[in-house]
Enzyme design. Structure first.
Site, mmCIF file in Angstrom:
data_model
loop_
_atom_site.group_PDB
_atom_site.id
_atom_site.type_symbol
_atom_site.label_atom_id
_atom_site.label_comp_id
_atom_site.label_asym_id
_atom_site.label_seq_id
_atom_site.Cartn_x
_atom_site.Cartn_y
_atom_site.Cartn_z
ATOM 1 N N LYS A 81 25.186 16.914 61.988
ATOM 2 C CA LYS A 81 25.986 17.981 61.367
ATOM 3 C C LYS A 81 25.223 19.302 61.290
ATOM 4 O O LYS A 81 25.811 20.350 61.041
ATOM 5 C CB LYS A 81 26.535 17.560 60.001
ATOM 6 C CG LYS A 81 25.516 17.348 58.915
ATOM 7 C CD LYS A 81 26.212 16.959 57.611
ATOM 8 C CE LYS A 81 25.198 16.825 56.483
ATOM 9 N NZ LYS A 81 25.831 16.420 55.232
ATOM 10 N N ASP A 82 23.899 19.284 61.527
ATOM 11 C CA ASP A 82 23.120 20.529 61.550
ATOM 12 C C ASP A 82 23.135 21.215 62.921
ATOM 13 O O ASP A 82 22.710 22.361 63.048
ATOM 14 C CB ASP A 82 21.643 20.252 61.196
ATOM 15 C CG ASP A 82 21.458 19.800 59.752
ATOM 16 O OD1 ASP A 82 22.341 20.107 58.915
ATOM 17 O OD2 ASP A 82 20.440 19.149 59.458
ATOM 18 N N ARG A 129 32.999 23.155 52.235
ATOM 19 C CA ARG A 129 33.929 22.076 52.618
ATOM 20 C C ARG A 129 34.163 21.128 51.445
ATOM 21 O O ARG A 129 35.306 20.743 51.148
ATOM 22 C CB ARG A 129 33.332 21.292 53.798
ATOM 23 C CG ARG A 129 34.056 19.987 54.108
ATOM 24 C CD ARG A 129 33.283 19.146 55.122
ATOM 25 N NE ARG A 129 31.987 18.714 54.622
ATOM 26 C CZ ARG A 129 31.799 17.672 53.811
ATOM 27 N NH1 ARG A 129 32.829 16.952 53.388
ATOM 28 N NH2 ARG A 129 30.592 17.338 53.408
ATOM 29 N N ARG A 130 33.074 20.738 50.783
ATOM 30 C CA ARG A 130 33.234 19.823 49.642
ATOM 31 C C ARG A 130 33.955 20.517 48.497
ATOM 32 O O ARG A 130 34.824 19.933 47.853
ATOM 33 C CB ARG A 130 31.864 19.310 49.191
ATOM 34 C CG ARG A 130 31.244 18.323 50.171
ATOM 35 C CD ARG A 130 29.831 17.919 49.763
ATOM 36 N NE ARG A 130 29.302 16.886 50.661
ATOM 37 C CZ ARG A 130 28.011 16.776 50.990
ATOM 38 N NH1 ARG A 130 27.123 17.624 50.503
ATOM 39 N NH2 ARG A 130 27.616 15.818 51.811
ATOM 40 N N ARG A 151 21.497 24.117 45.886
ATOM 41 C CA ARG A 151 20.735 23.857 47.111
ATOM 42 C C ARG A 151 19.633 22.882 46.779
ATOM 43 O O ARG A 151 19.425 22.522 45.637
ATOM 44 C CB ARG A 151 20.091 25.161 47.613
ATOM 45 C CG ARG A 151 20.936 25.954 48.565
ATOM 46 C CD ARG A 151 20.055 26.722 49.516
ATOM 47 N NE ARG A 151 19.401 25.837 50.480
ATOM 48 C CZ ARG A 151 18.592 26.255 51.434
ATOM 49 N NH1 ARG A 151 18.313 27.524 51.551
ATOM 50 N NH2 ARG A 151 18.058 25.403 52.283
ATOM 51 N N ARG A 157 18.760 17.856 43.735
ATOM 52 C CA ARG A 157 20.187 17.806 43.391
ATOM 53 C C ARG A 157 20.484 16.744 42.339
ATOM 54 O O ARG A 157 21.194 16.995 41.369
ATOM 55 C CB ARG A 157 21.013 17.566 44.656
ATOM 56 C CG ARG A 157 20.917 18.737 45.623
ATOM 57 C CD ARG A 157 21.694 18.493 46.900
ATOM 58 N NE ARG A 157 21.383 19.528 47.886
ATOM 59 C CZ ARG A 157 22.235 20.001 48.763
ATOM 60 N NH1 ARG A 157 23.463 19.537 48.816
ATOM 61 N NH2 ARG A 157 21.877 20.935 49.622
ATOM 62 N N CYS A 244 28.866 25.984 60.326
ATOM 63 C CA CYS A 244 28.893 24.954 59.282
ATOM 64 C C CYS A 244 28.985 25.574 57.902
ATOM 65 O O CYS A 244 28.971 24.881 56.900
ATOM 66 C CB CYS A 244 27.708 24.006 59.391
ATOM 67 S SG CYS A 244 26.148 24.727 58.960
#
Length: 319
Positions: A81-82, A129-130, A151, A157, A244
């Site tokens: 996904k990166d 997106r989330r 971040r 997190r 992204c």
């Protein structure tokens, strides 16, 4: 004479080191050669800015690719996904191993699931997106939540929840699994609630196109179903002209009849981060057997989403 060790370029984060370690083990078994990890710091690792501000796409990848092209490492492992959707001519993704669980998960205080969160709960995520999908779900189900941009690595997190600064954080299931922390998950978010990032849970093993022998060896780690699925997802992302940092979710999954895989379903979503507007569509077709077929599946769904107004939801697009 023993062959020289293969040098595997990896980011330095605990997660990157863990997933590169898994790949190193597989390559050792495959080739009988030693594999050494070469740690490379990327701009995305050192910058304190939010991903959306530093351009998102490629910030974790460029330094690894530079090292490949400079001959400092023989191959590199990326979280798929990166990876930017455009592939440079001089590099090749030799393998996409079998994908881990693509879902997003919640780690919440007191073992809460998403629907058990109290009114006004603060949910941390750095991903538009989330945010878009969490807020849309909350709106549609009479929940009140506040999404808080954060971040940092997994420890940072999860620390926000442990210290009581946030009620919950959203993370990728695959990352937690790879570092052995799946037991901390309090809720696996159904893909019906939350479509993952295109390619989430999958890895890309990249080497130079000139190193055909290594590329052929690494190709033995490739999982064709994973490759077809993530190629369709990334084609959708590319056709939506989205980096992204845009709130795009996508998932291709295989629809089986008993043991026989019959079709592939591709679902896509794009929305505003406050969840007030979402375009969510799906399409189903034969399982792609070529790169071009997988690309076509993504493009077709993107076209339908654009026709339903997806472009206007992604904010200003960079030209």
């Amino acid at each position: 004479m023993t062959q020289k060790a293969l040098r595997l370029g990896t980011r330095r984060s605990k997660l990157a080191m863990a997933q590169s370690g898994h790949v190193a083990d597989a390559v050792r078994q495959l080739t009988g050669r030693e594999v050494e990890l070469v740690e490379i710091t990327t701009y995305g690792d050192t910058s304190r800015e939010h991903l959306a501000q530093i351009g998102g796409t490629g910030v974790f990848v460029t330094a690894l690719r530079d090292a490949l092209l400079a001959g400092e490492v023989d191959f590199a492992v990326h979280s798929l996904k990166d990876l930017p959707t455009a592939q440079p001519d001089d590099l090749v993704v030799a393998a996409m191993p079998r994908r881990e669980d693509p879902r997003d998960v919640l780690i919440a205080r007191d073992g809460l699931t998403f629907t058990e969160l109290p009114a006004g709960a603060r949910v941390g995520t750095g991903s538009p997106r989330r945010m878009a999908q969490l807020n849309a779900y909350a709106r549609n189900h009479g929940m009140r939540i506040e999404t808080v941009p954060i971040r940092g690595n997994i420890d940072t997190r999860v620390g926000y929840v442990r210290k009581g600064e946030l009620d919950a954080v959203v993370l990728a299931a695959a990352g937690l699994s790879r570092i052995g922390r799946s037991d901390e998950v309090t809720d696996f978010l159904s893909v019906d609630t939350m479509l993952p990032a295109p390619g989430q849970g999958a890895l890309a093993i990249e080497c130079t196109a000139a190193n055909a022998e290594l590329a052929a060896t690494l190709a033995e780690l490739d999982d064709p179903y994973t490759r077809a699925a993530v190629t369709a997802e990334r084609s959708l992302l590319a056709a939506l002209e989205a980096g992204c940092s845009a709130p795009v979710g996508a998932l291709a999954d295989l629809l089986a009849d008993g043991q026989v895989v019959k079709e592939m379903r591709l679902r896509g979503v794009v929305g505003t981060t406050d969840g007030s507007a979402l375009v969510q569509l799906s399409t189903t077709g034969p399982v792609p057997t070529t790169h071009d077929q997988a690309m076509a599946l993504g493009r077709e769904l993107a076209d339908e989403m654009l026709a339903k107004g997806a472009a206007g939801l992604m904010g200003e697009r960079a030209h």
